[in-house]
Design an enzyme around this catalytic site. Sequence first.
Site, mmCIF file in Angstrom:
data_model
loop_
_atom_site.group_PDB
_atom_site.id
_atom_site.type_symbol
_atom_site.label_atom_id
_atom_site.label_comp_id
_atom_site.label_asym_id
_atom_site.label_seq_id
_atom_site.Cartn_x
_atom_site.Cartn_y
_atom_site.Cartn_z
ATOM 1 N N LYS A 19 0.628 -1.910 14.093
ATOM 2 C CA LYS A 19 1.088 -1.327 12.970
ATOM 3 C C LYS A 19 0.750 -2.197 12.032
ATOM 4 O O LYS A 19 0.679 -1.614 10.788
ATOM 5 C CB LYS A 19 2.443 -1.290 13.166
ATOM 6 C CG LYS A 19 3.579 -0.659 12.074
ATOM 7 C CD LYS A 19 4.913 -0.433 12.292
ATOM 8 C CE LYS A 19 5.360 0.837 13.227
ATOM 9 N NZ LYS A 19 6.639 0.912 13.291
ATOM 10 N N ASP A 75 9.304 3.000 9.834
ATOM 11 C CA ASP A 75 10.161 3.433 11.059
ATOM 12 C C ASP A 75 9.364 4.805 11.253
ATOM 13 O O ASP A 75 9.350 5.473 10.289
ATOM 14 C CB ASP A 75 11.376 3.610 10.816
ATOM 15 C CG ASP A 75 12.287 3.649 12.141
ATOM 16 O OD1 ASP A 75 11.993 2.906 12.722
ATOM 17 O OD2 ASP A 75 12.839 4.902 12.417
ATOM 18 N N ARG A 195 1.846 8.229 8.434
ATOM 19 C CA ARG A 195 1.820 7.034 7.948
ATOM 20 C C ARG A 195 1.026 7.071 6.299
ATOM 21 O O ARG A 195 1.347 6.769 5.363
ATOM 22 C CB ARG A 195 1.338 5.717 8.542
ATOM 23 C CG ARG A 195 1.688 4.360 7.921
ATOM 24 C CD ARG A 195 1.772 3.257 8.960
ATOM 25 N NE ARG A 195 2.607 3.376 10.097
ATOM 26 C CZ ARG A 195 2.326 3.577 11.482
ATOM 27 N NH1 ARG A 195 1.227 3.870 11.618
ATOM 28 N NH2 ARG A 195 3.520 3.703 12.118
#
Length: 209
Positions: A19, A75, A195
């Site tokens: 991430k 998240d 994302r």
Amino acid sequence: MTRRLCGGSLVIATHNAGKLKEISALLDPYGIECISAGSLGLPEPPETGTTFVQNALIKARAAAETSGLVALADDSGLSVKALDGRPGVYTADWAERQHFEGEPGRDWFMAMGKVEGLIQQVGPDTDRTAVFHSVLALAWPDGEHAVYEGQCSGALTWPPRGTMGFGYDPIFVPQGSDLTFGQVDVKEKQKVDHRADAFAKLAADQFGS
């Protein structure tokens, strides 16, 4: 008007190397230096929220308050139609393996297998539609914050394909593609994933004219 980032360092509130890599690549063109919460030794706060927004804010605020720097938290999670939206906010929890010889961690293959097993229990012709969700939360040490939400629709496949990406990427095929997120490099994935959708909104708000 939303408060804006002004270059410099930004704490990425994650201990997940995959991430961190993806978020750092997205921010690199804007001259933002990304520092992981893990490298600063910041603890991971309990994610007690019931929504992606709540959990993203919990992580961003904790990192900002502890470090004294602006923090960005993501998240994200997978919602499967046949499973009534599960695993949802518990996406990462499904990968938690039992402590063995004092070594906690996450087993994503186990988590993917759990999802597939539950789909199979519903039935062999079950709708495999799924959505990846992402919430990016920016938090300043003084308490101000901003939130950006994104998503990516697709379907699940089995068995897993590809070794790139992380998490559930090897079983998720985005709409309009025959490849899983595990089969495409990070630059290609960042053009279409959840994302990227959230980050496009962040970039327009933070760096747009």
